[in-house]
Design a protein around this motif. Sequence first.
Motif, PDB file in Angstrom:
ATOM      1  N   THR A 127       0.863  -1.179   0.000  1.00 36.33           N
ATOM      2  CA  THR A 127       0.000   0.000   0.000  1.00 36.33           C
ATOM      3  C   THR A 127       0.900   1.229   0.000  1.00 36.33           C
ATOM      4  O   THR A 127       1.763   1.359  -0.846  1.00 36.33           O
ATOM      5  CB  THR A 127      -0.970  -0.027   1.185  1.00 36.33           C
ATOM      6  N   SER A 128       0.700   2.127   0.921  1.00 36.52           N
ATOM      7  CA  SER A 128       1.504   3.352   0.971  1.00 36.52           C
ATOM      8  C   SER A 128       1.146   4.102   2.241  1.00 36.52           C
ATOM      9  O   SER A 128       0.034   3.958   2.767  1.00 36.52           O
ATOM     10  CB  SER A 128       1.198   4.234  -0.249  1.00 36.52           C
ATOM     11  N   THR A 129       2.069   4.943   2.703  1.00 28.10           N
ATOM     12  CA  THR A 129       1.691   5.840   3.796  1.00 28.10           C
ATOM     13  C   THR A 129       0.624   6.826   3.333  1.00 28.10           C
ATOM     14  O   THR A 129      -0.065   7.414   4.157  1.00 28.10           O
ATOM     15  CB  THR A 129       2.918   6.609   4.320  1.00 28.10           C
ATOM     16  N   HIS A 145      -5.762  -0.341   1.610  1.00 24.01           N
ATOM     17  CA  HIS A 145      -5.490  -0.618   3.027  1.00 24.01           C
ATOM     18  C   HIS A 145      -6.695  -1.282   3.691  1.00 24.01           C
ATOM     19  O   HIS A 145      -6.553  -2.255   4.433  1.00 24.01           O
ATOM     20  CB  HIS A 145      -5.136   0.704   3.727  1.00 24.01           C
ATOM     21  N   ALA A 146      -7.901  -0.792   3.391  1.00 27.13           N
ATOM     22  CA  ALA A 146      -9.107  -1.360   3.982  1.00 27.13           C
ATOM     23  C   ALA A 146      -9.361  -2.779   3.475  1.00 27.13           C
ATOM     24  O   ALA A 146      -9.750  -3.669   4.249  1.00 27.13           O
ATOM     25  CB  ALA A 146     -10.305  -0.466   3.668  1.00 27.13           C
ATOM     26  N   VAL A 147      -9.147  -2.986   2.196  1.00 28.70           N
ATOM     27  CA  VAL A 147      -9.299  -4.328   1.628  1.00 28.70           C
ATOM     28  C   VAL A 147      -8.354  -5.312   2.322  1.00 28.70           C
ATOM     29  O   VAL A 147      -8.734  -6.445   2.647  1.00 28.70           O
ATOM     30  CB  VAL A 147      -9.028  -4.302   0.110  1.00 28.70           C
ATOM     31  N   THR A 148      -7.133  -4.865   2.574  1.00 30.48           N
ATOM     32  CA  THR A 148      -6.143  -5.723   3.224  1.00 30.48           C
ATOM     33  C   THR A 148      -6.591  -6.110   4.631  1.00 30.48           C
ATOM     34  O   THR A 148      -6.483  -7.282   5.027  1.00 30.48           O
ATOM     35  CB  THR A 148      -4.782  -5.007   3.279  1.00 30.48           C
ATOM     36  N   GLY A 149      -7.107  -5.139   5.378  1.00 31.53           N
ATOM     37  CA  GLY A 149      -7.578  -5.427   6.733  1.00 31.53           C
ATOM     38  C   GLY A 149      -8.764  -6.368   6.742  1.00 31.53           C
ATOM     39  O   GLY A 149      -8.847  -7.292   7.578  1.00 31.53           O
ATOM     40  N   ALA A 150      -9.694  -6.161   5.825  1.00 28.59           N
ATOM     41  CA  ALA A 150     -10.861  -7.044   5.747  1.00 28.59           C
ATOM     42  C   ALA A 150     -10.447  -8.458   5.362  1.00 28.59           C
ATOM     43  O   ALA A 150     -10.951  -9.454   5.915  1.00 28.59           O
ATOM     44  CB  ALA A 150     -11.867  -6.484   4.744  1.00 28.59           C
ATOM     45  N   LEU A 151      -9.523  -8.563   4.412  1.00 29.04           N
ATOM     46  CA  LEU A 151      -9.060  -9.882   3.975  1.00 29.04           C
ATOM     47  C   LEU A 151      -8.430 -10.650   5.125  1.00 29.04           C
ATOM     48  O   LEU A 151      -8.649 -11.862   5.274  1.00 29.04           O
ATOM     49  CB  LEU A 151      -8.052  -9.704   2.834  1.00 29.04           C
ATOM     50  N   ARG A 152      -7.663  -9.960   5.953  1.00 34.89           N
ATOM     51  CA  ARG A 152      -7.019 -10.628   7.087  1.00 34.89           C
ATOM     52  C   ARG A 152      -8.064 -11.234   8.020  1.00 34.89           C
ATOM     53  O   ARG A 152      -7.918 -12.366   8.507  1.00 34.89           O
ATOM     54  CB  ARG A 152      -6.137  -9.632   7.847  1.00 34.89           C
ATOM     55  N   VAL A 163       2.535  -3.825   3.572  1.00 35.58           N
ATOM     56  CA  VAL A 163       3.756  -3.024   3.632  1.00 35.58           C
ATOM     57  C   VAL A 163       3.426  -1.653   3.057  1.00 35.58           C
ATOM     58  O   VAL A 163       2.977  -1.540   1.916  1.00 35.58           O
ATOM     59  CB  VAL A 163       4.908  -3.672   2.835  1.00 35.58           C
ATOM     60  N   ALA A 164       3.623  -0.622   3.868  1.00 33.08           N
ATOM     61  CA  ALA A 164       3.240   0.742   3.489  1.00 33.08           C
ATOM     62  C   ALA A 164       4.476   1.634   3.456  1.00 33.08           C
ATOM     63  O   ALA A 164       4.897   2.175   4.482  1.00 33.08           O
ATOM     64  CB  ALA A 164       2.215   1.297   4.479  1.00 33.08           C
ATOM     65  N   PRO A 165       5.077   1.819   2.284  1.00 36.99           N
ATOM     66  CA  PRO A 165       6.267   2.673   2.192  1.00 36.99           C
ATOM     67  C   PRO A 165       5.911   4.153   2.145  1.00 36.99           C
ATOM     68  O   PRO A 165       4.839   4.545   1.679  1.00 36.99           O
ATOM     69  CB  PRO A 165       6.916   2.247   0.868  1.00 36.99           C
ATOM     70  N   ALA A 170       9.460 -15.063   6.714  1.00 41.48           N
ATOM     71  CA  ALA A 170       9.364 -15.371   8.144  1.00 41.48           C
ATOM     72  C   ALA A 170       8.522 -16.620   8.348  1.00 41.48           C
ATOM     73  O   ALA A 170       7.686 -16.954   7.498  1.00 41.48           O
ATOM     74  CB  ALA A 170       8.741 -14.190   8.888  1.00 41.48           C
ATOM     75  N   PRO A 171       8.732 -17.343   9.458  1.00 45.38           N
ATOM     76  CA  PRO A 171       7.879 -18.498   9.729  1.00 45.38           C
ATOM     77  C   PRO A 171       6.400 -18.125   9.601  1.00 45.38           C
ATOM     78  O   PRO A 171       6.000 -17.015   9.983  1.00 45.38           O
ATOM     79  CB  PRO A 171       8.245 -18.859  11.175  1.00 45.38           C
ATOM     80  N   HIS A 172       5.609 -19.044   9.054  1.00 50.08           N
ATOM     81  CA  HIS A 172       4.252 -18.675   8.667  1.00 50.08           C
ATOM     82  C   HIS A 172       3.392 -18.195   9.831  1.00 50.08           C
ATOM     83  O   HIS A 172       2.482 -17.379   9.643  1.00 50.08           O
ATOM     84  CB  HIS A 172       3.557 -19.850   7.961  1.00 50.08           C
ATOM     85  N   HIS A 173       3.662 -18.675  11.033  1.00 50.37           N
ATOM     86  CA  HIS A 173       2.832 -18.238  12.165  1.00 50.37           C
ATOM     87  C   HIS A 173       3.131 -16.793  12.570  1.00 50.37           C
ATOM     88  O   HIS A 173       2.391 -16.208  13.361  1.00 50.37           O
ATOM     89  CB  HIS A 173       3.036 -19.162  13.371  1.00 50.37           C
ATOM     90  N   VAL A 174       4.195 -16.216  12.018  1.00 50.85           N
ATOM     91  CA  VAL A 174       4.547 -14.819  12.289  1.00 50.85           C
ATOM     92  C   VAL A 174       3.882 -13.948  11.232  1.00 50.85           C
ATOM     93  O   VAL A 174       4.257 -13.977  10.065  1.00 50.85           O
ATOM     94  CB  VAL A 174       6.073 -14.604  12.262  1.00 50.85           C
ATOM     95  N   ASN A 175       2.888 -13.167  11.640  1.00 49.09           N
ATOM     96  CA  ASN A 175       2.176 -12.296  10.706  1.00 49.09           C
ATOM     97  C   ASN A 175       2.533 -10.843  11.009  1.00 49.09           C
ATOM     98  O   ASN A 175       2.151 -10.293  12.043  1.00 49.09           O
ATOM     99  CB  ASN A 175       0.663 -12.474  10.816  1.00 49.09           C
ATOM    100  N   LEU A 176       3.274 -10.235  10.116  1.00 42.65           N
ATOM    101  CA  LEU A 176       3.587  -8.811  10.245  1.00 42.65           C
ATOM    102  C   LEU A 176       2.427  -8.046   9.611  1.00 42.65           C
ATOM    103  O   LEU A 176       2.438  -7.709   8.440  1.00 42.65           O
ATOM    104  CB  LEU A 176       4.915  -8.516   9.556  1.00 42.65           C
ATOM    105  N   ASP A 177       1.407  -7.803  10.420  1.00 38.37           N
ATOM    106  CA  ASP A 177       0.156  -7.242   9.913  1.00 38.37           C
ATOM    107  C   ASP A 177       0.383  -5.995   9.064  1.00 38.37           C
ATOM    108  O   ASP A 177      -0.133  -5.879   7.959  1.00 38.37           O
ATOM    109  CB  ASP A 177      -0.776  -6.861  11.070  1.00 38.37           C
ATOM    110  N   GLN A 178       1.126  -5.055   9.603  1.00 34.81           N
ATOM    111  CA  GLN A 178       1.353  -3.798   8.904  1.00 34.81           C
ATOM    112  C   GLN A 178       2.761  -3.300   9.186  1.00 34.81           C
ATOM    113  O   GLN A 178       3.159  -3.154  10.337  1.00 34.81           O
ATOM    114  CB  GLN A 178       0.335  -2.742   9.339  1.00 34.81           C
ATOM    115  N   ILE A 179       3.496  -3.049   8.111  1.00 35.19           N
ATOM    116  CA  ILE A 179       4.857  -2.543   8.223  1.00 35.19           C
ATOM    117  C   ILE A 179       4.907  -1.186   7.536  1.00 35.19           C
ATOM    118  O   ILE A 179       4.663  -1.088   6.330  1.00 35.19           O
ATOM    119  CB  ILE A 179       5.875  -3.484   7.549  1.00 35.19           C
TER     120      ILE A 179
END
Length: 266
Positions: free
Chosen positions: A151-153, A173-180, A193-195, A240-249
């Motif tokens: 996505t993006s800042t 960003h909203a689509v990503t949150g809903a999908l999760r 990932v939001a650069p 990263a190991p699959h159980h590690v979810n970096l929700d938003q970077i």
Amino acid sequence: MTEDSRITAAQNQAAQNISQNRAAVVTGASTGIGEATVRALTAEGWTVFAVARRAERLAALEAETGAVGIPADIAEDDDVANLLARVTEAGGVGTLINIAGGARGADYVGAANTEDWEWMYRVNVLGTMKLTRAFLPMLRANGEGTVLNLTSTAGLAAYEGGAGYNAAKFAQHAVTGALRLEEAEHNLRVIEVAPGLVQTEEFALNRLGDQGAAAKVYQGVEKPLTAADVADVVRYAVSAPHHVNLDQIVIRPVAQAANHKLIRKG
């Protein structure tokens, strides 16, 4: 190498890698962050299906990295169906990385260009949705699938002259949150990932349509992010190991404390 032998090699490698979740589709692969992500993943032995509209750039990237280039417009249904068929035939993937997108224009709302807004929504939102919708059955069946959306800042804080891009990236960003939320029961990992400011070959040029104006975006900024910087974060997140979810970077250069605060020198 012939087309048939190239596909067969991709099938064999993908079949091996998918069991380890090291096979991915990467969109926006002809330039910038998408291209850098293809390079970062293939360097670590991933099977990568590199997707973009410009076939000649994909061919060059394929020759350099060993990725499988598949020309496609991610917002066109027929292209998406063909892409899914090609990837399925080659063995499938466990990771979908949606990087394709972009900005056009910097108009205020009162002077908004309708075509620019429609293009931004089409590539950033509808393209992400269509690719994700198409590949979800494959990713669910994998058992440890991953979707990463770039996505993006601009999708986290609005700014003057950014409304069209803000709107598209806020939506993505909203689509990503809903999908999760929707896919957690399928053990699907969803990463955003939001650069912030990233200096690439084409982003500012495509947005502003003028090389001089594009150069001013980065003028005086010490060490803006590069495509390789962001690609390295993407690589880490999906490796990263699959159980590690970096929700938003959120990743910015140090000189950019916020969307509205950018330190320029000289």
